[in-house]
Motif scaffolding. Structure first.
Motif, PDB file in Angstrom:
ATOM      1  N   ILE A   1      22.098  76.361  40.538  1.00 15.33           N
ATOM      2  CA  ILE A   1      22.862  75.515  39.627  1.00 15.33           C
ATOM      3  C   ILE A   1      24.315  75.357  40.060  1.00 15.33           C
ATOM      4  O   ILE A   1      24.931  74.315  39.834  1.00 15.33           O
ATOM      5  CB  ILE A   1      22.751  76.036  38.168  1.00 15.33           C
ATOM      6  CG1 ILE A   1      23.101  74.935  37.173  1.00 15.33           C
ATOM      7  CG2 ILE A   1      23.607  77.253  37.948  1.00 15.33           C
ATOM      8  CD1 ILE A   1      22.066  73.883  37.022  1.00 15.33           C
TER       9      ILE A   1
ATOM     10  N   SER B   1      25.475  72.272  42.237  1.00 14.41           N
ATOM     11  CA  SER B   1      25.401  70.937  41.641  1.00 14.41           C
ATOM     12  C   SER B   1      26.662  70.144  41.952  1.00 14.41           C
ATOM     13  O   SER B   1      27.729  70.707  42.189  1.00 14.41           O
ATOM     14  CB  SER B   1      25.190  71.049  40.136  1.00 14.41           C
ATOM     15  OG  SER B   1      23.960  71.703  39.875  1.00 14.41           O
TER      16      SER B   1
ATOM     17  N   PHE C   1      18.604  72.637  40.524  1.00 15.59           N
ATOM     18  CA  PHE C   1      18.016  73.634  39.628  1.00 15.59           C
ATOM     19  C   PHE C   1      17.642  74.933  40.351  1.00 15.59           C
ATOM     20  O   PHE C   1      17.460  75.949  39.709  1.00 15.59           O
ATOM     21  CB  PHE C   1      16.798  73.051  38.895  1.00 15.59           C
ATOM     22  CG  PHE C   1      17.186  72.038  37.862  1.00 15.59           C
ATOM     23  CD1 PHE C   1      17.745  72.435  36.653  1.00 15.59           C
ATOM     24  CD2 PHE C   1      17.024  70.691  38.092  1.00 15.59           C
ATOM     25  CE1 PHE C   1      18.126  71.510  35.699  1.00 15.59           C
ATOM     26  CE2 PHE C   1      17.390  69.755  37.144  1.00 15.59           C
ATOM     27  CZ  PHE C   1      17.950  70.165  35.944  1.00 15.59           C
TER      28      PHE C   1
END
Length: 160
Positions: free
Chosen positions: A105, A108, A102
């Protein structure tokens, strides 16, 4: 007292008997040489395809079997039923794994147990299976500009 036994067992006797029972079961399952015991020889993952239920088609459609770590009730949850069988068939596990960053992003990661295609002739039918078994991940594409720049695209158009 254990049902069916006349003598009341103490903790030490119960643990000793349980240890001997476990060793007998494992020896039956894995053989007498303890140095040769490997969890992956017993605990294997296979992703079945409906056509793979036919023995002749199994090598073409099913992904695996592959030795895999994990167990019931652990982070790498690979559900199986305990038995003295030579192999533990994994009955369930995660359908995907994702790590969402987070704070960034686009950092990820994700992996699917097999690949991104249900078509067994596709190069993406089982191209993530090894990553999944090894506990590795691949970058998730979340940046629109990067996605649009990809050479491989799939476009859906309504039938006219």
């Amino acid at each position: 007292m254990i049902s069916g036994r006349k003598k009341r067992e103490n903790r030490s006797e119960i643990l000793t008997r349980s240890f001997h029972d476990a060793m007998a079961s494992l020896t039956t399952q894995l053989g007498p040489e303890l140095d040769g015991w490997k969890w992956g020889d017993v605990h294997q993952l296979e992703h079945p395809h409906p056509l793979g239920a036919v023995a002749l088609f199994r090598p073409f459609f099913n992904v695996g079997p592959t030795p895999v770590s994990g167990s019931n009730e652990v982070i790498n949850n690979q559900l199986f039923l305990y038995s003295d069988d030579a192999k533990h068939t994994i009955k369930a596990g995660p359908s995907t794994r994702r790590i969402i960053d987070f704070s960034n992003i686009e950092n990820s990661r994700a992996v699917l147990p097999t690949g991104e295609s249900g078509v067994f002739t596709s190069p993406h039918y089982d191209d993530q299976a090894a990553l999944y078994v090894e506990g590795k991940f691949r970058p998730m594409l979340l940046n629109e500009a990067k996605i649009r720049s990809l050479r491989q695209k799939m476009q859906f158009s309504p039938k006219r």
